[in-house]
Motif scaffolding. Sequence first.
Motif, mmCIF file in Angstrom:
data_model
loop_
_atom_site.group_PDB
_atom_site.id
_atom_site.type_symbol
_atom_site.label_atom_id
_atom_site.label_comp_id
_atom_site.label_asym_id
_atom_site.label_seq_id
_atom_site.Cartn_x
_atom_site.Cartn_y
_atom_site.Cartn_z
ATOM 1 N N SER A 156 0.823 -1.212 0.000
ATOM 2 C CA SER A 156 0.000 0.000 0.000
ATOM 3 C C SER A 156 0.853 1.256 0.000
ATOM 4 C CB SER A 156 -0.926 -0.013 1.215
ATOM 5 O OG SER A 156 -0.166 -0.089 2.412
ATOM 6 N N SER A 157 1.967 1.275 0.780
ATOM 7 C CA SER A 157 2.804 2.476 0.848
ATOM 8 C C SER A 157 3.458 2.760 -0.493
ATOM 9 C CB SER A 157 3.873 2.296 1.933
ATOM 10 O OG SER A 157 4.694 1.175 1.642
ATOM 11 N N ILE A 158 4.020 1.729 -1.144
ATOM 12 C CA ILE A 158 4.650 1.925 -2.453
ATOM 13 C C ILE A 158 3.603 2.309 -3.502
ATOM 14 C CG2 ILE A 158 5.947 0.787 -4.287
ATOM 15 C CD1 ILE A 158 7.377 -0.826 -2.246
ATOM 16 N N SER A 159 2.410 1.752 -3.403
ATOM 17 C CA SER A 159 1.352 2.104 -4.358
ATOM 18 C C SER A 159 0.984 3.580 -4.245
ATOM 19 C CB SER A 159 0.120 1.234 -4.119
ATOM 20 O OG SER A 159 0.401 -0.122 -4.367
ATOM 21 N N VAL A 160 0.927 4.094 -3.019
ATOM 22 C CA VAL A 160 0.580 5.506 -2.832
ATOM 23 C C VAL A 160 1.680 6.403 -3.391
ATOM 24 C CG1 VAL A 160 0.175 7.290 -1.103
ATOM 25 C CG2 VAL A 160 -0.899 5.074 -0.850
ATOM 26 N N VAL A 161 2.948 6.083 -3.092
ATOM 27 C CA VAL A 161 4.061 6.898 -3.589
ATOM 28 C C VAL A 161 4.121 6.843 -5.115
ATOM 29 C CG1 VAL A 161 6.559 7.180 -3.559
ATOM 30 C CG2 VAL A 161 5.368 6.608 -1.454
ATOM 31 N N SER A 162 3.902 5.669 -5.692
ATOM 32 C CA SER A 162 3.902 5.546 -7.150
ATOM 33 C C SER A 162 2.769 6.350 -7.771
ATOM 34 C CB SER A 162 3.791 4.073 -7.548
ATOM 35 O OG SER A 162 4.830 3.305 -6.991
ATOM 36 N N LEU A 163 1.604 6.323 -7.124
ATOM 37 C CA LEU A 163 0.491 7.114 -7.638
ATOM 38 C C LEU A 163 0.808 8.601 -7.608
ATOM 39 C CD1 LEU A 163 -2.506 7.434 -8.518
ATOM 40 C CD2 LEU A 163 -3.031 7.607 -6.090
ATOM 41 N N LEU A 164 1.406 9.074 -6.515
ATOM 42 C CA LEU A 164 1.759 10.491 -6.435
ATOM 43 C C LEU A 164 2.783 10.874 -7.503
ATOM 44 C CD1 LEU A 164 2.011 10.927 -2.563
ATOM 45 C CD2 LEU A 164 0.157 11.657 -4.058
ATOM 46 N N PHE A 165 3.706 9.967 -7.781
ATOM 47 C CA PHE A 165 4.694 10.227 -8.838
ATOM 48 C C PHE A 165 4.003 10.337 -10.197
ATOM 49 C CE2 PHE A 165 7.712 8.764 -12.050
ATOM 50 C CZ PHE A 165 8.792 9.587 -11.790
ATOM 51 N N LEU A 166 3.112 9.393 -10.508
ATOM 52 C CA LEU A 166 2.402 9.421 -11.791
ATOM 53 C C LEU A 166 1.461 10.635 -11.883
ATOM 54 C CD1 LEU A 166 1.557 5.619 -12.057
ATOM 55 C CD2 LEU A 166 3.201 6.862 -13.461
ATOM 56 N N ARG A 167 0.825 10.947 -10.775
ATOM 57 C CA ARG A 167 -0.091 12.100 -10.758
ATOM 58 C C ARG A 167 0.676 13.395 -11.008
ATOM 59 N NH1 ARG A 167 -1.905 15.369 -6.442
ATOM 60 N NH2 ARG A 167 -4.005 16.207 -6.719
ATOM 61 N N ASP A 168 1.860 13.517 -10.413
ATOM 62 C CA ASP A 168 2.677 14.708 -10.628
ATOM 63 C C ASP A 168 3.129 14.804 -12.088
ATOM 64 O OD1 ASP A 168 4.040 16.900 -8.913
ATOM 65 O OD2 ASP A 168 5.663 16.166 -10.187
ATOM 66 N N LEU A 169 3.469 13.646 -12.680
ATOM 67 C CA LEU A 169 3.832 13.637 -14.097
ATOM 68 C C LEU A 169 2.675 14.133 -14.967
ATOM 69 C CD1 LEU A 169 5.801 10.304 -14.638
ATOM 70 C CD2 LEU A 169 6.694 12.613 -14.851
ATOM 71 N N CYS A 170 1.479 13.631 -14.682
ATOM 72 C CA CYS A 170 0.315 14.014 -15.486
ATOM 73 C C CYS A 170 0.007 15.506 -15.354
ATOM 74 C CB CYS A 170 -0.895 13.187 -15.075
ATOM 75 S SG CYS A 170 -0.727 11.426 -15.408
ATOM 76 N N ILE A 171 0.161 16.044 -14.143
ATOM 77 C CA ILE A 171 -0.142 17.456 -13.934
ATOM 78 C C ILE A 171 0.860 18.341 -14.667
ATOM 79 C CG2 ILE A 171 -0.222 19.280 -12.184
ATOM 80 C CD1 ILE A 171 -1.360 17.176 -10.258
ATOM 81 N N ARG A 172 2.135 17.973 -14.639
ATOM 82 C CA ARG A 172 3.189 18.839 -15.159
ATOM 83 C C ARG A 172 3.449 18.644 -16.655
ATOM 84 N NH1 ARG A 172 5.049 21.283 -10.832
ATOM 85 N NH2 ARG A 172 5.039 20.212 -8.826
ATOM 86 N N LEU A 173 3.234 17.428 -17.151
ATOM 87 C CA LEU A 173 3.628 17.147 -18.544
ATOM 88 C C LEU A 173 2.465 17.133 -19.521
ATOM 89 C CD1 LEU A 173 6.363 14.426 -18.037
ATOM 90 C CD2 LEU A 173 6.533 16.892 -17.897
ATOM 91 N N GLY A 174 1.218 17.049 -19.049
ATOM 92 C CA GLY A 174 0.094 17.230 -19.947
ATOM 93 C C GLY A 174 -0.501 15.957 -20.511
ATOM 94 N N THR A 175 -1.170 16.085 -21.650
ATOM 95 C CA THR A 175 -2.030 15.034 -22.190
ATOM 96 C C THR A 175 -1.270 13.784 -22.594
ATOM 97 O OG1 THR A 175 -3.461 16.792 -23.035
ATOM 98 C CG2 THR A 175 -3.828 14.584 -23.894
ATOM 99 N N ASP A 176 -0.088 13.952 -23.182
ATOM 100 C CA ASP A 176 0.653 12.770 -23.651
ATOM 101 C C ASP A 176 0.954 11.820 -22.499
ATOM 102 O OD1 ASP A 176 0.595 13.882 -26.127
ATOM 103 O OD2 ASP A 176 2.564 14.836 -25.948
ATOM 104 N N CYS A 177 1.362 12.366 -21.396
ATOM 105 C CA CYS A 177 1.660 11.543 -20.231
ATOM 106 C C CYS A 177 0.381 10.968 -19.620
ATOM 107 C CB CYS A 177 2.424 12.378 -19.200
ATOM 108 S SG CYS A 177 2.985 11.454 -17.771
ATOM 109 N N VAL A 178 -0.699 11.740 -19.634
ATOM 110 C CA VAL A 178 -1.973 11.266 -19.076
ATOM 111 C C VAL A 178 -2.468 10.033 -19.828
ATOM 112 C CG1 VAL A 178 -4.404 11.871 -18.777
ATOM 113 C CG2 VAL A 178 -2.646 13.502 -18.157
ATOM 114 N N ASP A 179 -2.368 10.035 -21.134
ATOM 115 C CA ASP A 179 -2.831 8.894 -21.926
ATOM 116 C C ASP A 179 -2.078 7.622 -21.563
ATOM 117 O OD1 ASP A 179 -4.574 10.567 -23.206
ATOM 118 O OD2 ASP A 179 -3.245 10.959 -24.904
ATOM 119 N N ASP A 180 -0.765 7.705 -21.483
ATOM 120 C CA ASP A 180 0.035 6.519 -21.146
ATOM 121 C C ASP A 180 -0.270 6.035 -19.730
ATOM 122 O OD1 ASP A 180 1.200 6.653 -23.622
ATOM 123 O OD2 ASP A 180 2.940 7.811 -22.940
#
Length: 761
Positions: A280-304
């Motif tokens: 659960s702890s690694i899943s939360v940290v991984s989600l925050l990493f992916l969420r930060d990528l989507c917020i900062r990098l835009g649609t291309d990253c969101v799709d992947d």
Amino acid sequence: MGTKGMDQISEKKRGKNKLKSKKKAEDVVDDIAMDDKSDTKHGKNKLKSKKQEAEEHEEQLKRLKETQAEFFEYMKEHDEDLLKFDAAEFEDDADVEAETDLEDNEKQDVDVAKKVNEQKTITAAMVDSWCKLIKEDAKLGAVRSILRAYRTACHYGDDTGDDPSAKFSVMSSSVFNKIMIFVLSEMDGILRKLLRLPATGGMKDTIMELTNTRPWKNYNHLVKSYLGNSLHVLNQMTDQGMISFTLRRLKHSSVFLSAFPSLLRKYIKVALHFWGTGSSSISVVSLLFLRDLCIRLGTDCVDDCIKGMYKAYVLNCQFVNAVKLQHISFLGNCFIELLGTDISASYQHAFVFIRQLAMILREALNTKTKEAFRKVYQWKFIHCLELWTGAVCSYSSQSELRPVAYPLAQIISGVARLVPTARYIPLRLRCVSMLNRIAASTGTFIPVSMLLMDMLDMKELNRPPTGGVGKGVDLRTLLKVSKPAVKTRAFQEACVYSVVEELVEHLTQWSYSVAFFELSSIPTLRLRSFYKSTKAERFRKEMKQLISQIEANSEFVNKKRACVGFQPNEPAAASFLEDEKKAGESPLSQYAMIIRQRAKQRNESLVESDVIVGEDSAVFGKNAPSSDEEEDEADRNEKGAAAFSSSWLPGSDSKEKEAEEEEEKKKPKKRKRKSQAEKKQVEEGAGEDDVVEDFVFSSDEEDDLFDIEGDKDEEDDVDDDAADEIAEPETKKTSKKTKGTYKTWHKNYKKTKNKKKARVA
């Protein structure tokens, strides 16, 4: 001429002969030298010992006597010692010289290796000096040195990592920990200062503009080195604390990945792997990493990210039990949280994936084959419906995802009616629960009461149970119930109570509606019909109480609407009983609280073990930590020291893993033999203690998953309990036969005994 003249002529001739002989000697020496040179040239390809050279020289002197007889005589007169050459005497000296040469070469190699190792060894003092120069003087050379050491630390133990041209290559675990903590904690700030960026944050456009500036051209290789080596060590890590700390620190540098598309794809792949397979702890940290990528990098990253998370979610939904159900719910909430980063892109993916579910359902309705039904009635399909139900409910206020609610509700209704048998009541209850959630979030009426009333009309819930009490049935972890379990009392109770709970939830949503009396009239009539038909007193009591609450709520609404002057289709009807709804004053609202508490207690009694990710971890929405949340330096150092405090080094456990895998490969063969022997023992002693499992996923069970013709093969498809019940009458018949044979034998015995007595008399 005289004797003097003759002597002079003879002396001149002798001098000429001497000159000729000297020239010949020089020519021969040159030939020998050329031979020696040729020998040395050939020696590059094939090394020769000094003993072999001596033997060749001795052969050359022998050939000289035959080919150059005059010169041989001249050498014999003037320097006879040169012709006395023995190769045997030269042998010992050659061996001694060879041994000394080898010893000298070995000593030189050892000295060179020591010097090289001393130059390549990374010590704690070196790391401390670099860190001090970076913090106090901001030395660029120290930054380059610490990044070289960081690369060595990340590639330590690699099979291809021993590069002789590398400046550093040797270190200890303590030095590794010190390098990792400093670089992961400070390198983001150092790179931002070099590139003249803000201390935190940043978007893709900022980095794209930065790529055309001179600082980026000077220092982009440092950024790529930091991100690339961090990715490499992430693939090698096994400790959860290290992985969590590394991902948490790399999240602050995620904006730099917009300049390196290949690294970005690899980072998304690694983070998705940790999210889907980690704790659960690694899943939360991984989600925050992916969420930060989507917020900062835009649609291309969101799709992947959306595609990858959806695939990982489906892979986790193969099989379900009470423990895994909470973890799957947690993963679903994480996915829903990611959808909120870009609603417009999320709508496109939701439309595509829901359309795929609709096509699978259409194929099952058209073909009506077992294979087509199996694609619908499986955990992956049902959990995908629940996932998109949660997404629609979470973003029902958003105009982008609201249009998806109608086709999703149609698919869920079609799945619930696909196979209308009692064995699939758990699946139908899950569908009704999803429809209730969609109706509550969107404020639209969905007629789910008919689905619930049809279940109460099934013969398995109206007739007395013939299968005994049975085990407790957790309908949340089942899609299909076995045939013997359908006949048990526990299954009947679980179904009836679940139908009541869902019906109460449905009616409570509309307990403040102006049309409550009309929409509740048909369910009330059918509840009264079930009340009359059932013979179980506990069910009659439950139905009587529910009917009374519905009637009380109808009276409550009718009293209020008798005083209004608007029509049901006017906009003013939407605000009817708005204050009472906020206060929860209706009779059904108060009754629903009691029913929910009872359902919670019943579900807790069925769960025997604690949930993996905890009770509250499945709730992951508005309370999610912000991606811009910064850590204090002291807390950062403490977390880093706690994470990197072991003797772990990259690649250090690779050999151990290979050895363990080889041992595991060898072990199953022995286990298979044991299992075969155990199977023989079980077959020999079978029939003594038969154990029936309520929830089994086997190939035999999947073959008859979809009996759509009303369970015609019910007599053939029986479990061990049913087989025991069928076998009981046969044992009674055999016992009667044995009693009959005993009576006849006893009568014959008495007759023979009486005859003997008569003879004696």
